[in-house]
Design an enzyme around this catalytic site. Sequence first.
Site, short mmCIF file in Angstrom:
data_model
loop_
_atom_site.label_atom_id
_atom_site.label_comp_id
_atom_site.label_asym_id
_atom_site.label_seq_id
_atom_site.Cartn_x
_atom_site.Cartn_y
_atom_site.Cartn_z
N ASN A 78 -9.29 1.71 -5.31
CA ASN A 78 -9.49 3.15 -5.29
C ASN A 78 -8.23 4.01 -5.21
O ASN A 78 -8.00 4.86 -6.07
CB ASN A 78 -10.40 3.50 -4.11
N ARG A 130 -9.65 -12.50 1.42
CA ARG A 130 -8.83 -12.08 0.27
C ARG A 130 -7.94 -13.21 -0.24
O ARG A 130 -7.16 -13.01 -1.17
CB ARG A 130 -7.94 -10.90 0.69
N THR A 133 -10.54 -5.29 -6.49
CA THR A 133 -10.81 -5.18 -5.06
C THR A 133 -11.95 -6.10 -4.63
O THR A 133 -12.95 -6.23 -5.35
CB THR A 133 -11.15 -3.75 -4.57
N ILE A 134 -11.78 -6.70 -3.47
CA ILE A 134 -12.86 -7.54 -2.92
C ILE A 134 -14.04 -6.67 -2.51
O ILE A 134 -15.13 -7.17 -2.32
CB ILE A 134 -12.40 -8.38 -1.71
N ASP A 135 -13.81 -5.36 -2.36
CA ASP A 135 -14.88 -4.49 -1.85
C ASP A 135 -15.91 -4.13 -2.93
O ASP A 135 -17.01 -3.69 -2.61
CB ASP A 135 -14.29 -3.18 -1.30
N ARG A 157 0.85 -1.19 0.00
CA ARG A 157 0.00 0.00 0.00
C ARG A 157 0.89 1.24 0.00
O ARG A 157 1.73 1.40 0.88
CB ARG A 157 -0.87 0.03 1.25
N THR A 158 0.71 2.09 -1.00
CA THR A 158 1.37 3.40 -0.98
C THR A 158 0.23 4.40 -1.06
O THR A 158 -0.20 4.78 -2.15
CB THR A 158 2.32 3.58 -2.20
N THR A 208 -8.93 -13.99 5.40
CA THR A 208 -9.23 -15.20 4.61
C THR A 208 -10.10 -14.80 3.41
O THR A 208 -10.09 -15.47 2.38
CB THR A 208 -10.01 -16.28 5.43
O1 F6P Z 1 -9.70 -3.00 0.29
C1 F6P Z 1 -9.63 -4.33 0.57
C2 F6P Z 1 -9.60 -4.56 2.05
O2 F6P Z 1 -9.54 -5.96 2.28
C3 F6P Z 1 -10.76 -3.95 2.83
O3 F6P Z 1 -11.92 -4.69 2.74
C4 F6P Z 1 -10.14 -3.90 4.22
O4 F6P Z 1 -10.73 -2.88 5.00
C5 F6P Z 1 -8.71 -3.58 3.94
O5 F6P Z 1 -8.45 -4.00 2.63
C6 F6P Z 1 -7.72 -4.24 4.88
O6 F6P Z 1 -6.48 -3.77 4.57
P1 F6P Z 1 -5.11 -4.38 5.10
O7 F6P Z 1 -4.85 -5.66 4.39
O8 F6P Z 1 -4.11 -3.34 4.79
O9 F6P Z 1 -5.29 -4.62 6.57
#
Ligand code: F6P
EC number: 2.7.1.11
Length: 360
Positions: free
Chosen positions: A111, A285, A133-135, A73-74, A283
């Site tokens: 996003n 993801r 994205t899973i979202d 993540r950046t 899990t």
């Molecule tokens: O954007 C995908 C996501 O899995 C969101 O559903 C969740 O809030 C976030 O990423 C979790 O991020 P990280 O893996 O950085 O904890």
Amino acid sequence: MRVGILTSGGDCQALNATMRGVGKSLYNLLGDVEIYGFLDGYKGLIYDEYRKMERSDFSGILTEGGTILGTSRTPFKQIREPDANGLDKVEAMKHTYRKLRLDCLVVLGGNGSLKTANLLSEEGLNVIGCPKTIDNDLYGTDMTFGFYSAVQVATNAIDCIHTTAASHGRVFIVEIMGHKVGLLTLYAGLAGGADIILVPEIPYDINAVCKKIAERHASGSRFSIVAIAEGAISKDESKLTKKELKKKLAEDRKNHPSVAYKLAKEIEEKTGAEVRVTVPGHTQRGGQPVPYDRVFATRIGAEAARMIKKEKYGVMLSLKNNEITTVPLADIAGKLKTVDPDSGIVKEAKMLGISFGDEE
Ligand code: F6P
């Protein structure tokens, strides 16, 4: 042609399937192509860390979860800030792109990552975005790859909870990912037969939630299942300013690891029911992409390659009416797709008697 590719942000299923689609189609459509894979997302582009990919890299990865390139993540907020050594990240990315004499860059991202992709496009690079994205919260597309695979995992969690909840006559709360958007919870909640679905877009009233549980109990149901989105908020919380809400949620986190635990305590106190919490977490993801995502990712990858052949840049591939099309990155950057409380799917769920915790 020389093409760069990277996977950015939280991983999800079908990242590899998408890259496979891009790679295989590029070799087929162009023949003469060199593909450079940047490691760990934008980090690789900033710090010049990449590997030249071979045809064989794109074989045997259709069903593999995660990403063969790594990701990180950046956050967009930090992209414009210099790093610890004073390096200008945007200039560094442009420099790597030019040094490798790339014709374009393919970004598989959600996003934040596509906001950065748009910035790079505005800075003169040829960029193509793929909706990851899973979202499923990306504006401008009906679907993102990863979503249905995560729905599968979350639904499976609810399915498993069902039997134990029924055996013990307990209230179970399953907390589902999605950041500030409830689409994943809505779909998994419906697929798993949840009795109560709580999403950020429909702030809940704790009394309505408890009333639904009491009604189920009174009508002979021994258990209740609540699917709650990790970003769900109460009606009272929805009245706070952004700053106040942030402070309140930070305070809550000191007492409860997450929203589900806070809700569990409230339900226990108000109803006397025995409540348990399950958080499938990451899990959702992980593991293999479901067939829908494999097909969708393959189509996205192929169309990305076609756009590269056409030299059509500055766009994100998107799904509209089951066809893959493109939308300008500038039109979608920074915008969210959310659950519409007045949508058919919410109304239909309510017809079945599912509570969203918003009943008067
Ligand atoms: O954007 C995908 C996501 O899995 C969101 O559903 C969740 O809030 C976030 O990423 C979790 O991020 P990280 O893996 O950085 O904890």
